[in-house]
Design an enzyme around this catalytic site. Structure first.
Site, PDB file in Angstrom:
ATOM      1  N   GLU A 107      -4.188  -6.186  -7.089  1.00 15.96           N
ATOM      2  CA  GLU A 107      -5.232  -5.371  -6.470  1.00 15.96           C
ATOM      3  C   GLU A 107      -6.573  -6.072  -6.681  1.00 15.96           C
ATOM      4  OE1 GLU A 107      -7.959  -1.456  -7.107  1.00 15.96           O
ATOM      5  OE2 GLU A 107      -7.225  -2.768  -8.682  1.00 15.96           O
ATOM      6  N   ASP A 135      -3.485  -4.254 -11.803  1.00 15.64           N
ATOM      7  CA  ASP A 135      -4.709  -3.499 -11.558  1.00 15.64           C
ATOM      8  C   ASP A 135      -5.950  -4.370 -11.793  1.00 15.64           C
ATOM      9  OD1 ASP A 135      -5.961  -0.802 -11.151  1.00 15.64           O
ATOM     10  OD2 ASP A 135      -6.719  -1.183 -13.179  1.00 15.64           O
TER      11      ASP A 135
END
Length: 561
Positions: A323, A280
């Site tokens: 990401e 993330d």
């Protein structure tokens, strides 16, 4: 009379032996005719990955729905809904993912979340999504237990499905009345990111009240008193401290914040054998931290393999997909901050999530496929991207109204690169929930009832299953080279070669219904037997073509083994 009976008995025995022998020969003949199906290698570059919010997928254990007195009323779809690891395991064992052609599952973070609720401007919210860590060393009981995670990984591996855990290194959870801030030598609480430069993207807080871990720091820090007290109350203080001591002695790292968290995250590899991380908020962390995470993840994966030699799926190394918000495949290896460019592929990432496909989605198929095949075999050779059309935090998905479910499947599952099926893409789960604000509208509970009862949803689901299985069975689709064979009707080939393994397929799209002729000239020779997996029809190549007669506008052609 006795002689007659004896004679009949002898004849009966002889004929019986002869029939048994015939039956045995017939059985052996069938076995001889069955050729073993070619083993399909798993290739991350062409993986078919299912992304689900653990809390929103399937409730396997209602007894764990409420923990830590999380009973306050929340805004719509901003509280826990009951989904858990047992629910995921149940669907794995039922064959739901196998039938959908899925060969990897990405789950949102499972670590223990903040106990209180907070309002970021869209209503009171609990950490149902998993991105608000309170304790990286524990699983949140709303998601399940360590035993539940162990069972899920084993069930997935038994089906040939890999497990990706979503991990967060960038920030802790928000501060609430129940959840104090981590110490100042661990986190910063300002300034807020303005994304105008590298520094104002990495050394800042994403939003108000989301403490940012000092991941760039090399200064040694002590463990927070609140965490030590928690471990002591739970009876595992000595174990956690001993493990940390061994980790820092082995690695020689300073006891800086990022290294504590890296140790805690890689424990899930060492203990359970998970196959990869979806990472993330990558661009908000100094890239060197990701190289450290990758190094320790690889070490943990190899240690797990040595301890579990009978449970190794293949020789693939540990996988990390990042990401980097707004990264697009056209950028190739680099992400541009304005004042600095970073090649995240050099810091442990095999793949990055591609934010570009949803914008490409309505272009002609050939335009999309040719572009992606070209980029993956030039700028990104040896690396990959993870394509998506819908996700948990993209407010502008490709088909928010779910009016083009077949087009969505065709684009997502046939575009070169790895594919991310967001839970409910395959069942047209609604993305517009009345009263839900922000990303909550994208995160409704999986629409199992509609799949069970609505014929149109079942038909859409069947289409996704056929395409997904074809993709899983043929690395050429995601990891191979694309070439158009004919413009009208639109027919293309994909070829994947790795050592002695070779995979060749032909696909036709937007075909006429009824009788149709597909050119395979120059790809499959005359007399070659092919199988259209979409219609379940075997055909033979004649004069460079195959003929089909069915009601479908698609053909998925593979060699008959």
């Amino acid at each position: 009379m006795k002689k007659l009976l004896v004679l009949m008995s002898i004849l009966s025995i002889l004929f019986g032996c002869r029939e048994a022998k015939k039956e045995q020969q017939a059985t052996e003949q069938v076995v001889e005719e069955q050729s073993p199906k070619k083993e399909v290698p798993f290739v991350w570059e062409g993986a078919n990955i299912y992304f689900l919010l653990t809390d929103r997928f399937n409730n396997g254990n209602p007894d764990n729905d409420i923990n830590f007195d999380r009973t306050e009323d929340t805004a719509i779809l901003r509280g826990f809904e009951g989904g858990d690891l047992q629910g995921v395991t149940q669907k794995i064992r039922e064959g739901y993912f196998t039938d959908l052609g899925i060969n990897a599952i990405w789950l949102t973070p499972l670590v223990e979340q903040i106990h209180g609720a907070t309002d970021e401007g869209s209503g009171k919210t609990y950490g149902y999504h998993g991105y608000w860590a309170k304790d990286w060393t524990a699983l949140d009981p709303n998601f399940g237990t360590r035993k539940d995670l162990e069972n899920m990984v084993k069930a997935a591996h038994a089906k040939g499905i890999r497990i990706l855990l979503d991990v967060v290194l960038n920030h802790t959870g928000p501060v609430t009345e129940k959840d104090p801030a981590w110490p100042d030598d661990w986190v910063r609480t300002g300034p807020k990111c303005d994304f105008t430069s590298y520094e104002t993207t990495t050394e800042c807080t994403l939003v108000e009240n989301l403490p940012d871990v000092l991941t760039e720091s090399n200064e040694s820090v002590e463990l927070p008193d609140a965490l030590l007290a928690k471990w002591k109350e739970e009876g595992r203080l000595s174990q956690e401290l001993d493990e940390l001591q061994l980790f820092f002695e082995r690695t020689g790292y300073p006891r800086a914040p990022r290294y504590y968290i890296i140790k805690w995250l890689t424990d899930y590899i060492n203990d359970f054998g998970v196959d990869g991380f979806r990472v993330d908020t990558v661009k908000h962390v100094n890239e060197n931290a990701w190289a450290d995470l990758h190094k320790e993840a690889n070490y943990a994966f190899e240690m797990w393999k040595k301890k579990h030699p009978d449970h190794i799926l293949d020789n693939n190394p540990f996988y990390m997909v990042g990401e980097v918000y707004d990264y697009g495949i056209s950028g190739g290896r680099e992400f541009d901050f304005g004042d600095k460019k970073v090649d995240y592929f050099n810091y442990g990432f095999k793949s990055l999530i591609n934010f570009e496909l949803k914008d490409d989605g309505m272009k002609e198929y050939e335009t999309i496929f040719k572009k992606y095949s070209s980029l993956l075999n030039t700028k990104l050779k040896g690396k990959s991207v993870l394509n998506y059309l819908t996700s948990h935090d993209d407010a502008s998905p490709f088909d928010k109204e779910r009016k083009k479910p077949y087009r969505t499947a065709n684009v997502l599952l046939l575009t070169p690169g790895a594919s991310q099926v967001y839970y409910g893409d395959e069942t047209s789960r609604t993305l517009t929930i009345e009263g839900a604000e922000g990303d909550a509208t994208l995160r409704s509970f999986m629409n199992w009832e509609e799949l069970d009862s609505l014929a149109n949803v079942q038909k859409i689901h069947e289409h996704w299953q056929k395409l997904g299985q074809f993709r899983r069975n043929h690395p050429a689709i995601g990891a191979g080279r694309h070439k158009r064979i004919s413009k009208s009707p639109y027919v293309f080939s994909r070829t994947y070669v790795d050592g002695d393994y070779r995979d060749k397929v032909v696909v036709g799209l937007d075909l006429p219904t009824g009788k149709k002729s597909l050119s395979v000239k120059g790809f499959f020779g005359d007399g070659t037997k092919l199988y259209d997996t979409y219609s379940g029809t075997e055909v033979t190549v004649t004069k460079g073509k195959v003929l089909l007669d069915n009601a479908f506008d698609m053909a998925l052609l593979e060699l008959v083994e």
